[in-house]
Write an enzyme that holds these catalytic residues in place. Structure first.
Site, PDB file in Angstrom:
ATOM      1  N   CYS A   1      14.816  -3.686   9.005  1.00 40.40           N
ATOM      2  CA  CYS A   1      14.359  -5.071   9.121  1.00 40.40           C
ATOM      3  C   CYS A   1      14.906  -5.870   7.950  1.00 40.40           C
ATOM      4  CB  CYS A   1      12.829  -5.113   9.114  1.00 40.40           C
ATOM      5  SG  CYS A   1      12.175  -6.809   9.089  1.00 40.40           S
TER       6      CYS A   1
ATOM      7  N   CYS B   1       7.353 -12.564   5.263  1.00 39.46           N
ATOM      8  CA  CYS B   1       7.261 -11.225   5.861  1.00 39.46           C
ATOM      9  C   CYS B   1       5.890 -11.078   6.521  1.00 39.46           C
ATOM     10  CB  CYS B   1       7.425 -10.158   4.786  1.00 39.46           C
ATOM     11  SG  CYS B   1       7.207  -8.484   5.432  1.00 39.46           S
TER      12      CYS B   1
ATOM     13  N   CYS C   1       0.804  -1.227   0.000  1.00 40.71           N
ATOM     14  CA  CYS C   1       0.000   0.000   0.000  1.00 40.71           C
ATOM     15  C   CYS C   1       0.833   1.272   0.000  1.00 40.71           C
ATOM     16  CB  CYS C   1      -0.884   0.057   1.254  1.00 40.71           C
ATOM     17  SG  CYS C   1      -2.105  -1.216   1.347  1.00 40.71           S
TER      18      CYS C   1
ATOM     19  N   ASP D   1      20.036  -7.679 -11.213  1.00 38.54           N
ATOM     20  CA  ASP D   1      18.611  -7.612 -10.880  1.00 38.54           C
ATOM     21  C   ASP D   1      18.483  -7.399  -9.371  1.00 38.54           C
ATOM     22  OD1 ASP D   1      15.894  -7.567 -11.175  1.00 38.54           O
ATOM     23  OD2 ASP D   1      15.702  -9.622 -11.937  1.00 38.54           O
ATOM     24  N   ASP D   2      17.277  -7.077  -8.922  1.00 42.36           N
ATOM     25  CA  ASP D   2      17.140  -6.718  -7.506  1.00 42.36           C
ATOM     26  C   ASP D   2      16.929  -7.901  -6.574  1.00 42.36           C
ATOM     27  OD1 ASP D   2      13.996  -6.946  -7.122  1.00 42.36           O
ATOM     28  OD2 ASP D   2      14.391  -5.974  -9.028  1.00 42.36           O
TER      29      ASP D   2
ATOM     30  N   SER E   1      13.837  -1.991 -11.998  1.00 40.11           N
ATOM     31  CA  SER E   1      14.488  -1.852 -10.697  1.00 40.11           C
ATOM     32  C   SER E   1      15.939  -2.302 -10.678  1.00 40.11           C
ATOM     33  CB  SER E   1      13.680  -2.619  -9.641  1.00 40.11           C
ATOM     34  OG  SER E   1      13.443  -3.920 -10.102  1.00 40.11           O
TER      35      SER E   1
ATOM     36  N   CYS F   1      11.872  -1.364   6.606  1.00 37.53           N
ATOM     37  CA  CYS F   1      11.996  -2.497   5.679  1.00 37.53           C
ATOM     38  C   CYS F   1      13.083  -2.185   4.657  1.00 37.53           C
ATOM     39  CB  CYS F   1      10.662  -2.702   4.960  1.00 37.53           C
ATOM     40  SG  CYS F   1      10.753  -3.833   3.557  1.00 37.53           S
TER      41      CYS F   1
ATOM     42  N   TYR G   1      13.959  -2.257  -3.640  1.00 36.72           N
ATOM     43  CA  TYR G   1      13.038  -2.476  -4.741  1.00 36.72           C
ATOM     44  C   TYR G   1      11.742  -1.678  -4.695  1.00 36.72           C
ATOM     45  CZ  TYR G   1       9.492  -4.963  -7.461  1.00 36.72           C
ATOM     46  OH  TYR G   1       8.461  -5.271  -8.303  1.00 36.72           O
TER      47      TYR G   1
ATOM     48  N   CYS H   1      13.380 -11.143   6.149  1.00 37.00           N
ATOM     49  CA  CYS H   1      13.154 -12.045   5.018  1.00 37.00           C
ATOM     50  C   CYS H   1      14.450 -12.734   4.596  1.00 37.00           C
ATOM     51  CB  CYS H   1      12.512 -11.320   3.839  1.00 37.00           C
ATOM     52  SG  CYS H   1      13.359  -9.844   3.288  1.00 37.00           S
TER      53      CYS H   1
ATOM     54  N   ASN I   1      -1.025   1.566   5.674  1.00 38.07           N
ATOM     55  CA  ASN I   1      -0.040   0.780   4.946  1.00 38.07           C
ATOM     56  C   ASN I   1       0.692  -0.083   5.962  1.00 38.07           C
ATOM     57  OD1 ASN I   1       3.220   1.626   3.569  1.00 38.07           O
ATOM     58  ND2 ASN I   1       2.022  -0.208   3.234  1.00 38.07           N
ATOM     59  N   GLY I   2       0.683  -1.383   5.713  1.00 40.31           N
ATOM     60  CA  GLY I   2       1.378  -2.284   6.645  1.00 40.31           C
ATOM     61  C   GLY I   2       0.491  -3.440   7.017  1.00 40.31           C
TER      62      GLY I   2
ATOM     63  N   GLY J   1       0.860   0.197  -5.172  1.00 42.43           N
ATOM     64  CA  GLY J   1      -0.386  -0.567  -5.171  1.00 42.43           C
ATOM     65  C   GLY J   1      -1.209  -0.217  -6.392  1.00 42.43           C
TER      66      GLY J   1
END
Lengths: 460, 460, 460, 460
Positions: free
Chosen positions: D447, D396, D12, D359-360, D297, D250, D256, D450, D114-115, D40
């Site tokens: 964070c 995540c 979001c 690439d990302d 990206s 994050c 990305y 992941c 958002n979250g 989004g």
């Protein structure tokens, strides 16, 4: 041509079916709602319970516009409830469409309801103080909140519904669908109709019997005022704690709202309209050449008038069947008289004639003025207006969209004065005392508050 | 409930207006087409000429769906023509919508036309060999090609139209709009109606007078068969070289197609239907309790039957007014009998009665079978069917969508046999010889080829 | 943020395929047109020939918007042609969408064409005088008329096309589909690209090789200027009567229009843009910290400039990829500078830097003004603008939407003056003489009329 | 051509503005959301407060599709909040669109957030047991319920929000709009970005600074983790009771999710990506001719790799910018390899080259396989893959749509094995230890769960 805009409006129709032995429940609901479309053209919806999972499709628009083949295919389930809606002021938005679906502590719930609570604001306030949060402005959300809270406290959905009903005041014919039960409720005065039918092994609830006919189902009986009927895999069960035997069906269902082919609380609607015409002919005879009705709702009473008076029944108007929701009216403000669109006078039938014109009601009076003007322009020698309901003076708190007392022309004008204002040669309304006869009733088993101000829920 | 799908269809309606002193021409066309909507529900369009520039808006759909406020605002101009269309086989696509606009060597041209050319393929072939190229499958494009070619050769649009008309065979009531002229044409036998009216200083052409009523205009007279009427800033002018005094109006306009409030070639449509009912009562009386009509087109004749026979006129069916173009029919194939949707029998009126049921025509017979089945199921003791037109045996080449001879049930069954097949207790059709009386005519001033096979364009 | 509105526009892209051994032709056309979408975003269409019957689906909108699964399923056939369109003034309407389908004396015909005829009006006039009638304002209709007429006179479609081509002046890369043949035509100067490819046993024509890549097809060769290639069940055949060996490909295809991954007339588009950047660096060096390109078309030349100059290549802007056709711009008139939407300066990269900014062209100059203003606001110490094309002075008659001479800023301002007007610290354009080097050509095998006024069709 | 479907997704973006001195708040929100569209693309909405009355327009679709001029005109008010949404499993329906509006005992409330809450189910259960009823499946409804309940107990909206926040666990950057206040909240670890800006006298909150740039606003500062910022007519006020100084942004926002032109918690996103490329070049050098990035990206990191390694930066792919939500893929299942649509290899740049491709991230690995296959087919001699993030191993819980552990290819394959599987000549991922350097941080203020499984909310 003549406008027909200032009519009263019903607010809703409901349909529910438990069982899929003959038809897919969503399909049955589709046909049923289509037959109930006259009760609400603004929005519609169908919810199903599929092995306990509730799904819903609802939107603004007519039944034929909202549902595609794909929508109905996706609505699998062994039961369904549906709703058609006409909304009064402000609430015309997709959020307010029904059925109304919620999740609560014990599962899911869908509601479809017809009628108006008279204590909705009070209940909403109490609930809000207790932390409830509202996403719509509908009575349905208020009811759902109470059911959800009751359900946390009691052992079954039917008990939660029964507890809820005790707190509701006003008019409601309501269907509640939980994952495994279909529950029908009618308020203790039975303001709005609700009938039980059967198709094969499936049970059906509907606002009117015409929805049963639409799927080939048989009428079993009307739900009693105050009754709660619960259908589940275990069968059908009735809770009558709240039934007092009192009945206060809205008399306007017979006069105007219901479809003429429906039978409400055992009384044939068409027949009651024929009778209204007969009574008018007996009470207020007229010396005329022909009797005509204002389409569509005045036609039956006109036929009754003709039969009782012996005056020839004739056709006064052609109705344009193609006026839809998207019809615009360019330049109309300037040219109201000539470019109205729904009705056209059938001039050759009218020219040189003394005419009895029968209509179902006069609300603001403006429509009647235009119609009489058009008849006179077509050459009518005299126009005698007969109205198959009494004069309207009071607002309705039970789900009929009656305008304010200010707007009701009968609050400003005597019948004589109104007769002159609308340009009629004579004018008469059905007597309030005659309403009983419409439904072959000796007692007053109906609500006539809009005519009399005697609101049945305020009486002893 | 009962299906009403297998009816005959008219192919088109046209409307034109020259002058903007009272209404914006596009708005007038909007109201006019709306009143003519029964003549074609598939597509519609309006073209205007604005200071010599032609513009058009057309699309699939009903008048109320196709035109927005914005569309009408954009359609400025001092004249307009409009069209509603029902199409037969294959041609249902946006390219075939009318009015049809083209550019040619001398400017622009718009055409709206009602009817069917019988030599369209022949003309198309000739034009193609001469290098013409076609983008649609309509007669209108063929006509436009000829006008465009004639226009390069002769001095005026009216002359080009007059030359063109000489090459056309079949039925056409047509409006041609050039940047400064509005031209109306009716074929020399006058198969399709076309009437001239006036509103203030504006002239109007329309398929039926109900479109004049819709904008408050007065009827002046019908366009004569073979006549060309030209309207420009210089006034109104008529070319009658092609008028022979012969008239062959389609008799089905009176029986079924036209709106009952229209007056066609001076004859009131409603009155002709009442008369059809009277004639049936005289020719084929029945011993019955009530007379009912099949909505909507059978109602007038039923009333005529009642008046002539003295048998009580009653209401046999409730019609659902909300069936629109998008209505789907889930599961119908399995359950045809019970879930049809347009009509519902008004059971209490029928139960235990001997019934005369009046309808306008029997084409394939399937609809009639279903209706009678429903009446019997509702408890009718006897059903006597009276049809207000003769038996149909022949195709129509002039713009009515009659199915193949194979599909016409009267080509396979005598009236007696058909009576048994449809489950009626008696069955009778209006006599071919009585058709004259419908329009108060001593001579045969109409086309009855679908009943008799006597095609008027093949005679002497 | 910065607007990118005042760019030049290409007018069209075409795609055709004969054979269905690997993919359904309509699906191949869908992917091919999608890859050619940059050549026209206004409308698109696909026509197929199914056993000799031509069908078409076309509408306003992007390829991804116009075609549904259902549309592609319905477009059966063994060959297909498709079109994407950008239209100049006035012609933006559904009637003008391509492919263009017609019926003529010998059958049917579909055309998709890219380019602009310079004698369209003249041809239209001649045809009209000969009785032709026009329903659109497109060159395609003019061409179809001539082919249709030629076809009545000669024995084959390819001969009719060959005769037609002789009468056409200007730019056209065109696909003609008859029931059994697919014909590709390129004008005798080859203004617009057209390439031949192969996938399995199917042949493909496309405006650019990126459309071949999109379906996994191999490029065979470019269609020669003046060549007509005919594909039928009998195989592939080429008519070169009209080939003179002269080539005048639009140089802007390399500079801006074509996709960088395309190869046009044997030259890699991306490489030609890298080279343009290199040439600018050699001809107009700048003392700077970074080189940035204006997305997307300036990025390749910026990379070339960086490589030749040794100045670091950096990212100056972030582009918003979500600007679609329906994007509105509320309040923008008042606040142009700040609320433009497609580009945002990447401030940290720019702050305190001397910047070389490379773009593909300056048309009106307004975009460049805004971009430089934004860079300066972000803290750029100097902005040196390098344009990978010469100054534009002349209109294009061959299908590029160049504004009027009045609007071209280079017609009012010297480079020096323009540099001051746009707020740059230096400004340079690619030399006209260097254009040959972009495509590794010794001769002038391209059209540079917009820079020089030397229109190739008026020479010799 | 190559598919790009298997990317990670952000869930979001939010935008809020208080004040209308420079722009209408709804217009500002429109531009702001448009700039945040990359966060989004499924649905979007804007709610305004107009003199205390809250209104909302939200729907499925892109910002440019959902809002018409008319919509924005109707959204009057002195403040607005907006939302763009990408949804994970099951929740893709119009009911779940945000902002989320409710009525409670003290008035109205709108939320955009958002979250992801980690205790949403627990809270939902507690609320339901207390009689709460849910109409959506969103965290927002849970939060609204708690605020509504708190609001009945405490004196101000900010206090209700502060009390609510204490009960929420997980990630949330949230805007709450009451009739007179705009309140921004960021969870105590600051997982998701939220920045404060100013335009004239209006205050703005946004997920990223690119949304500030979009309306010409200035960035003031980021909202601190745990901070509550309240804006009303009285001015701006901050509640920091919940601020501990810990930060756990994050890290994928930098790698990305965020737009490269945004500045998050003071760090430039573009610069962090350049740095990731530099680090890869230093840690995992390659012997190659060119460096290319996977659009969009991977481009920045590729540029960083080129700068650090000295290997030439080149363009490996052309991206098709027209892939929209409605794009279908006929016949793709059979022909995956050849008819993918978003990327096309720029063959001439690749042919015969040793290539570093940046690439990302690698999630499932399927995209990377296809890309490398395409590069090899285009003639790449070697393909050295460098990924600007570490290998992903863990789900995540904070709002990123990472697939199950099963689906993460790095849970099944060592880097060496993965290298062989994807067909690369070498493969390397950024070291987890290097992540600090991306944001110039000495401590782990982000964070990386992941990659590491160290979930910050479960620590000490």
């Amino acid at each position: 041509m003549i406008s027909l805009s200032s009519k009263l409006h019903e607010e809703c129709g409901v349909f529910g079916i438990f069982g899929d032995d003959v038809m897919k429940p969503a399909s049955a609901a589709y046909y049923g709602l289509f037959a109930l479309q006259h009760r609400g053209q603004e929005s519609c919806g169908i919810a199903v319970s599929d092995m306990g999972v509730l799904k819903c499709r609802k939107d603004m628009g007519l039944v034929g516009e909202v549902f595609s083949d794909k929508d109905l295919e996706a609505l699998n389930g062994h039961m369904a409830i549906g709703h058609v809606r006409y909304s009064t002021m402000g609430g015309s938005c997709v959020e307010n469409c029904q059925p109304f679906l919620v999740r609560h502590s014990k599962g899911r719930l869908a509601i479809a309801h017809n009628g108006n609570l008279t204590n909705a604001e009070e209940l909403r306030g109490e609930l809000a103080l207790d932390g409830a949060m509202f996403q719509t402005t509908t009575d349905s959300e208020v009811i759902a909140h109470i059911i959800a809270r009751e359900r946390t406290r009691c052992g079954s959905m039917e008990q939660a519904v029964a507890n809820t009903v005790k707190r509701l005041k006003g008019a409601f014919s309501m269907l509640v669908m939980s994952p495994r039960k279909l529950i029908a409720v009618r308020d203790s005065l039975g303001f709005r109709p609700l009938v039980l039918g059967r198709l094969g092994n499936s049970y059906i609830f509907a606002s009117e019997t015409c929805a049963l006919d639409a799927i080939g189902a048989q009428r079993i009986r009307d739900i009693e005022p105050g009754e709660i009927v619960v259908i589940s895999a275990e069968g059908i069960n009735s809770i009558r704690d709240n039934c007092s035997g009192v009945r206060k069906i809205c008399i306007f269902e017979y006069i105007y709202f219901a479809r003429p082919d429906s039978v409400i609380d055992g009384i044939e609607v068409h027949a009651s309209r024929i009778k209204a015409g007969r009574l008018l002919a007996q009470q207020y005879p007229a010396n005329a050449d022909i009797v005509i009705g204002v389409p569509d709702s005045g036609l039956d009473a006109a036929l009754g008038f003709s039969r009782a008076s012996g005056i020839e029944y004739s056709v006064g108007f052609t109705r344009n069947n193609y006026v839809g929701r998207t019809f615009i009216k360019p330049e109309q403000s300037q040219r109201r008289a000539s470019v109205d669109i729904k009705l056209n006078v059938l001039t050759p039938n009218i020219r040189g004639k003394k005419v009895v014109m029968v209509d179902d009601s006069i609300v603001r009076g403006s429509t009647t003025v235009n119609i009489i003007k058009a008849l006179k322009k077509a050459g009518a020698k005299e126009v005698h207006v007969r109205i198959s309901s009494p004069t309207i003076h009071w607002p309705c708190y039970f789900g009929t969209d009656i305008p304010t007392r200010e707007e009701l022309t009968s609050n400003h004008n005597s019948v004589d004065r109104l007769c002159r204002l609308i340009g009629a040669d004579s004018l008469a309304f059905l007597k309030v005392e005659s309403l009983c006869e419409l439904i072959d009733s000796k007692e007053k088993t109906f609500c006539d508050a809009c005519f009399t101000g005697n609101y049945p829920d305020r009486q002893g």
